[in-house]
Design an enzyme around this catalytic site. Structure first.
Site, mmCIF file in Angstrom:
data_model
loop_
_atom_site.group_PDB
_atom_site.id
_atom_site.type_symbol
_atom_site.label_atom_id
_atom_site.label_comp_id
_atom_site.label_asym_id
_atom_site.label_seq_id
_atom_site.Cartn_x
_atom_site.Cartn_y
_atom_site.Cartn_z
ATOM 1 N N PRO A 1 62.307 52.387 42.422
ATOM 2 C CG PRO A 1 63.952 52.946 40.850
ATOM 3 C CD PRO A 1 63.310 51.769 41.534
ATOM 4 C CB CYS B 1 37.396 78.853 44.239
ATOM 5 S SG CYS B 1 37.008 79.598 42.660
ATOM 6 C CD GLU B 2 40.131 74.060 47.947
ATOM 7 O OE1 GLU B 2 40.921 73.952 48.904
ATOM 8 O OE2 GLU B 2 39.327 73.191 47.613
ATOM 9 N NE ARG C 1 55.598 65.906 45.049
ATOM 10 C CZ ARG C 1 56.544 66.633 45.591
ATOM 11 N NH1 ARG C 1 56.901 67.791 45.056
ATOM 12 N NH2 ARG C 1 57.163 66.215 46.667
HETATM 13 C C1 LIG Z 1 55.403 54.848 46.100
HETATM 14 C C2 LIG Z 1 56.150 53.601 46.211
HETATM 15 C C3 LIG Z 1 57.416 53.488 45.636
HETATM 16 C C4 LIG Z 1 58.115 54.612 44.943
HETATM 17 O O1 LIG Z 1 58.480 55.631 45.806
HETATM 18 P P1 LIG Z 1 59.440 56.801 45.278
HETATM 19 O O2 LIG Z 1 59.594 57.680 46.455
HETATM 20 O O3 LIG Z 1 58.721 57.465 44.170
HETATM 21 O O4 LIG Z 1 60.700 56.178 44.848
HETATM 22 C C5 LIG Z 1 58.052 52.262 45.710
HETATM 23 N N1 LIG Z 1 57.479 51.211 46.338
HETATM 24 C C6 LIG Z 1 56.254 51.300 46.911
HETATM 25 C C7 LIG Z 1 55.692 50.113 47.584
HETATM 26 C C8 LIG Z 1 55.555 52.493 46.877
HETATM 27 O O5 LIG Z 1 54.366 52.571 47.458
#
Ligand SMILES: *Cc1c(COP(=O)(O)O)cnc(C)c1O
Length: 423
Positions: A278, A346-347, A316
């Site tokens: 996670p 500036c976008e 994001r």
């Molecule tokens: C980005 C990533 C994660 C984490 O993803 P979350 O959505 O932040 O939990 C876990 N494993 C791999 C291989 C990733 O590329």
């Protein structure tokens, strides 16, 4: 649940008024809560414990790589999922032991492999046959063995934003599940390789359990087949991807308890050590981006709230059309009015929200952009020669600047003039 709440109308990060941090550090800045990090870590690990699953939690460091954030999770016992040598170095330096680190990513180079092998990491998640052969060569050369899992692409739709969906056959990630048997057989013949497991990660910010379930069912079947073929599959890495609530009016994503119960139901009978990776779930709601209103500009059709944070600080919204809750640091009792909340870059893409209803704001007011702990500071750039903003970590009634604001000297001084221009 997080630890950014109001007391007498003033926003606090744990027991620290957000305004006090702004006064001392200036704006914009990221602010993280230790208690929220800890809470998320504990809720998640407890959910798996309750299911009686043998769990290794590997925090996906890429979501927030600040050393203080990694160290906070390391102190709780977290492992790490890294995707580059840089992240591996960060994880080790923050105190995560190598034997709790898994290494993911489609493009590990020879040098990165050698570094990770020498460090003695727990597992490589291998994403292609060329990578497998390269890893075997590097390991053999060093007289070491790489413990590997293949990242399987289960070809399921994660039902999330296209840019963060990774488990469809058209995505660059993993090896096609239909080819898995052949690839595992190939791995078993290589000298520098020990096959220990299987890995899957289908995307990020998933708000439903069904895609996970579909992927895990596919993978469970595959493990049985691979075991019948003679492979000792004893670890199952389920990746990350469980979503967090960003918009309070949306339906909440599944709770970690439901996720863990589903994992138990689908793969609990395989007697594998379960690894999870996670990122967002641990750090996303543990951070806010605090910014000051520079101007309120009344346009012909809409009113713009121009704040001192921009897309280079938090990309994001522009990159993933992401929703972030925006709240005043000082609560006001007044009828809300719609604003387009924009930054100085500036976008036109430098927009945090359109038509967002907020209490009337004035120049100098502070706002907090919530849920900014994951994929915020780590994705920042210095576009428009804007300095990287500070990061602050709060713990109860204390706070510390865990990354100071970049100086103009540091930023501009990175460049060098060639001889023919340097006079
Ligand atoms: C980005 C990533 C994660 C984490 O993803 P979350 O959505 O932040 O939990 C876990 N494993 C791999 C291989 C990733 O590329």
């Amino acid at each position: 649940m997080d630890h950014f709440g109001y007391r007498q109308g003033e926003m606090y990060a744990e027991d620290v008024p957000v305004r006090d941090i702004a006064d001392q550090v200036g704006t914009p800045f990221y602010c993280y809560s230790s208690a929220t990090l800890e809470r998320h870590y504990r809720v998640l690990t407890r959910a798996f414990e309750q299911q009686g699953l043998d769990l290794l939690l590997c925090y996906a460091v890429k979501a927030n790589t600040n050393q203080a954030v990694i160290a906070t999770l390391a102190a709780l016992g977290s492992g790490a999922d890294v995707v580059s040598e840089g992240e591996l170095r960060r994880a080790l330096k923050a105190g995560i032991p190598a034997e709790k680190i898994v290494y993911s990513g489609v493009a590990k180079t020879e040098d990165e492999m050698a570094f990770a092998l020498k460090a003695g990491i727990y597992q490589f998640n291998v994403e292609s046959v060329p990578e497998l052969h390269q890893l075997s060569r590097v390991a053999e050369h060093l007289g070491l063995t790489a413990r590997i899992a293949f990242r399987i692409n289960p070809d399921v739709d994660a039902l999330t934003h296209a840019k963060i969906s990774t488990g469809k056959s058209e995505n660059k990630f993993g090896v096609p599940w239909r080819q898995a048997r052949g690839i595992y057989a190939e791995a078993a013949r290589l000298p520098g390789i020990e096959v220990v497991g299987l890995d899957v990660h289908i995307g990020s910010q998933l708000t439903r359990l069904e895609p996970f379930r579909e992927a895990f069912e596919r993978v469970a079947g595959l493990i049985e087949t691979l075991r019948a073929d003679g492979h000792d599959i004893r670890r199952l890495d389920l990746g990350g991807g469980l979503g967090i609530p960003y918009d309070p009016t949306d339906q909440e994503p599944p709770h970690p308890e439901s996720y863990a119960a589903m994992v138990k139901e689908v793969v609990g009978g395989l007697d594998c050590r379960i690894i999870i990776e996670p990122g967002r779930l641990l750090v996303g709601n543990a951070g806010i981006l605090v910014s000051r209103v520079i101007y309120v500009k009344e346009g012909e059709e809409r009113n713009f709230l121009i704040i001192d944070a921009a897309m280079n600080d938090l990309i994001r919204p522009s990159m993933y059309d992401a929703y972030h809750e925006i709240v005043p640091v000082r609560e006001k009792k007044a009828e809300k009015v719609p604003y387009d909340v924009v930054g100085p870059v500036c976008e036109t893409g430098d927009t945090f929200a359109r038509g967002r209803r907020l209490v009337p704001m004035q120049s100098g007011d502070l706002v907090a952009i919530r849920s900014a702990g994951a994929y915020g500071a780590v994705m920042a750039s210095t576009y428009n020669t804007r300095r990287l903003v500070p990061e602050v970590l709060v713990k109860e009634n204390e706070f510390a600047v865990v990354r100071p604001r970049q100086s103009y000297e540091d930023l501009i001084g990175l460049d060098r003039l060639p001889d023919w221009l340097a006079q």
